[in-house]
Design a protein around this motif. Structure first.
Motif, PDB file in Angstrom:
ATOM      1  N   PRO A   7      38.941  36.004  31.951  1.00 24.57           N
ATOM      2  CA  PRO A   7      38.356  36.197  33.235  1.00 24.57           C
ATOM      3  C   PRO A   7      39.620  36.008  34.509  1.00 24.57           C
ATOM      4  N   ASN A   8      40.229  34.944  34.573  1.00 28.86           N
ATOM      5  CA  ASN A   8      41.081  34.921  35.457  1.00 28.86           C
ATOM      6  C   ASN A   8      42.247  35.977  35.358  1.00 28.86           C
ATOM      7  N   ILE A   9      42.637  36.367  34.200  1.00 31.23           N
ATOM      8  CA  ILE A   9      43.575  37.397  34.147  1.00 31.23           C
ATOM      9  C   ILE A   9      43.183  38.691  34.576  1.00 31.23           C
ATOM     10  N   THR A  10      41.912  38.961  34.227  1.00 34.42           N
ATOM     11  CA  THR A  10      41.320  40.046  34.955  1.00 34.42           C
ATOM     12  C   THR A  10      41.317  40.193  36.517  1.00 34.42           C
ATOM     13  N   ALA A  11      40.964  39.072  36.918  1.00 35.18           N
ATOM     14  CA  ALA A  11      40.794  38.919  38.397  1.00 35.18           C
ATOM     15  C   ALA A  11      42.064  38.880  38.994  1.00 35.18           C
ATOM     16  N   SER A  12      43.196  38.489  38.244  1.00 37.38           N
ATOM     17  CA  SER A  12      44.284  38.294  38.766  1.00 37.38           C
ATOM     18  C   SER A  12      45.213  39.531  38.869  1.00 37.38           C
ATOM     19  N   VAL A  13      45.305  40.366  37.783  1.00 43.17           N
ATOM     20  CA  VAL A  13      45.670  41.488  37.627  1.00 43.17           C
ATOM     21  C   VAL A  13      45.114  42.560  38.966  1.00 43.17           C
ATOM     22  N   ARG A  14      43.599  42.347  38.955  1.00 45.17           N
ATOM     23  CA  ARG A  14      42.854  43.357  39.860  1.00 45.17           C
ATOM     24  C   ARG A  14      43.381  43.036  41.262  1.00 45.17           C
ATOM     25  N   GLN A  15      43.478  41.892  41.477  1.00 43.79           N
ATOM     26  CA  GLN A  15      43.971  41.425  43.113  1.00 43.79           C
ATOM     27  C   GLN A  15      45.348  41.748  43.358  1.00 43.79           C
TER      28      GLN A  15
END
Length: 225
Positions: free
Chosen positions: A149-157
Motif C-alpha cells: 500500500p505504501n509503494i502504491t501511494a508513493s508512486v501515485r504521489q
C-alpha cells in the motif's frame, strides 16, 4: 502554480517511517535531518524548478549509502558535490550504484542536462535494512505485502510532481516484476522498459560496463526522443 521542485520537496520532507514492517526489518528516514532537508531543497530547486514532465527512472528502494544518506536517489555525498555542485559535510560513502548512475549522467552532458529530462526515484522511497545490511522490499513476502500500500501511494504521489506517463524505466529485472504488477493494478504508465540494475552490473558484469553504459544511454535517449 507549483513546480516539479515544489511538489518533490514537500513530498520528501513529509515522509515518515512505515509502522507495519516485519520484525527485524527497519527503515532509514534521512529527511528528518536538517542537513538532508537543506540538500533536498537545493537539489530540486537547482534542477527541477520548472513544469517540464520527466521520464521516471525507478529503482527498488534506496540503499543505506546513497539516498539513505543524502536523500537524493542514487547519489552519494561525494557525487552530490562532484557532479551536482551541491556542497555538503556528509561523510563519503561506498555506493556502487551511484558510481554507475553518474557515468550515465555524464554521458548525457551532466546533471543539468540529465535531470531536465529524467527523474531518478524508487518504488519505495526509504532505505530498508536488515541486520545492518541493505534490504529490498521484495526480499521476503511479508515485507512486500506490508509495504505494497505504501509503494502504491508513493508512486501515485510522485507522479504528481510532473511525470511523462508515456513510458517509465525500471532498474532491475526482479524489480520489473513488481512494477509491472503495480502498473497492471493502477495503470500509471503506458509502457515500461527495463534495464539491469546498476548494482548488479558493477558486482557481476563489471567487465562489460561500457556496453551497459551504451545500453543505458540508448534506452534512455529513446524514451525522450
Amino acid at each position: 502554480m507549483d513546480t516539479f521542485a515544489d511538489r518533490a520537496i514537500a513530498y520528501y520532507l513529509s515522509l515518515s517511517e512505515p509502522d507495519q514492517l516485519p520484525p527485524g526489518v527497519g527503515a532509514i528516514n534521512p529527511y528528518r535531518q536538517p542537513a538532508v532537508q537543506t540538500i533536498v531543497n537545493q537539489f530540486f530547486s537547482t534542477y527541477f524548478s520548472d513544469h517540464t514532465p520527466r521520464v521516471y527512472v525507478l529503482g527498488i528502494n534506496p540503499g543505506r549509502f546513497g539516498a539513505g544518506v543524502t536523500g537524493i536517489s542514487f547519489t552519494t555525498p561525494q557525487n552530490l558535490k562532484k557532479y551536482c555542485g551541491i556542497d555538503n559535510d556528509l561523510p563519503p560513502t561506498p555506493e556502487l550504484s551511484s558510481r554507475f548512475i553518474y557515468q550515465i549522467v555524464e554521458a548525457f552532458g551532466g546533471a543539468a542536462a540529465f535531470y531536465s529530462q529524467f527523474f531518478l526515484t524508487s518504488l519505495f522511497p526509504l532505505a530498508l535494512v536488515r541486520e545492518g545490511k541493505n534490504y529490498n522490499f521484495y526480499d521476503d513476502k511479508a515485507t512486500t505485502a506490508a509495504l505494497w500500500p505504501n509503494i502504491t501511494a508513493s508512486v501515485r504521489q510522485q507522479l504528481t510532481f510532473g511525470c511523462n506517463r508515456k513510458v517509465a524505466v525500471c532498474l532491475g529485472r526482479k524489480n520489473a516484476t513488481f512494477l509491472q504488477k503495480l502498473n497492471q493494478e493502477q495503470r500509471f504508465f503506458d509502457r515500461i522498459v527495463t534495464l539491469d540494475h546498476p548494482r548488479y552490473i558493477l558486482q557481476y558484469r563489471s567487465r562489460d560496463i561500457e556496453s551497459y553504459v551504451d545500453r543505458y544511454v540508448t534506452t534512455l535517449a529513446d524514451c525522450v526522443s
